[in-house]
Design a protein around this motif. Sequence first.
Motif, short mmCIF file in Angstrom:
data_model
loop_
_atom_site.label_atom_id
_atom_site.label_comp_id
_atom_site.label_asym_id
_atom_site.label_seq_id
_atom_site.Cartn_x
_atom_site.Cartn_y
_atom_site.Cartn_z
N LEU A 140 2.56 -3.21 7.11
CA LEU A 140 1.71 -4.33 6.28
C LEU A 140 0.88 -3.59 4.87
O LEU A 140 0.20 -2.68 5.24
N GLY A 141 1.18 -4.18 3.83
CA GLY A 141 0.53 -3.70 2.66
C GLY A 141 1.15 -3.85 1.31
O GLY A 141 2.16 -4.35 1.26
N SER A 142 0.48 -3.01 0.39
CA SER A 142 1.13 -2.97 -0.90
C SER A 142 1.53 -1.68 -1.20
O SER A 142 1.05 -0.66 -0.93
N TYR A 143 3.00 -1.66 -1.40
CA TYR A 143 3.73 -0.43 -1.60
C TYR A 143 4.59 -0.32 -2.95
O TYR A 143 4.53 -1.56 -3.67
N ARG A 144 5.23 0.75 -3.10
CA ARG A 144 5.91 0.96 -4.61
C ARG A 144 7.27 1.43 -3.79
O ARG A 144 7.12 2.13 -3.02
N ILE A 145 8.35 1.26 -4.50
CA ILE A 145 9.62 1.99 -4.22
C ILE A 145 9.48 3.43 -4.87
O ILE A 145 9.27 3.39 -6.02
N SER A 146 9.41 4.33 -4.17
CA SER A 146 9.31 5.62 -4.50
C SER A 146 10.60 6.38 -5.14
O SER A 146 10.62 7.16 -5.92
#
Length: 243
Positions: A113-119
Amino acid sequence: MFVRSLCWGLFFVFAGLQVAEAKQPRVLQKGWKKKAKRLQKTRRCLWLANKGRKDAHCRRYAKQDPQEAFLVVIARSRRLLLCRGGRLLQAFSVGHGRRGFGKQREGDKKTPLGSYRISWMAARHEPRRDASKERSIQRFQIRSRRAYCMRNPNTNISEFRRDKGPRDERLWLRPYGGHFAAVMALDYPNAPDQKSGRTGSCIEIHASYHLNGSAGCITLLPHRMIALYNCLSPQTRVEIVKR
């Protein structure tokens, strides 16, 4: 007496199977392969030209740029939303880690759970490019037996590899969609995760032939994953929330 007990036993077994079947996610519908092949060929987004409609989740997680495309994954309803600003462009049913959400450590079978970016992104239908070009834009073509997800020990973030990798992260196989494989890796564990001591690797949004549960990834049926893949790019924001 024995026959009656046997009949009741068979009845309850059958009823249990019916309930279990009812809980299974909807199977692939007829004609999905044609859709997937067409989407692989065109490589275009179906929805970014649309205006979309107002949505509470999209508005909640929208930033200042009203044209930013981003994803919201809602744990409670098992839905993934493709948003642009505060408007919803498309929604999808998804699968997740078989032990739910709230990942803390490697191997706990949970989705973070959280805020992510597509790497980085990789798919069978990506065009062939020079290796240096692929690396610079972080978009890769999945080539048979030469595509893996692997943790970089220097950064703890997963990366795309062609030379070697763990057996359960071979991206061309059926668990990732087989001939329709498409993967968008998240930057888990990011800086806040690492500060909190969370571990794990190769958390992705990827194609799957079922939505029964994964080792921690978010999964979509192949034709829907390809359609979503065509709309996004590396560094797209992904918000994974409880509800």
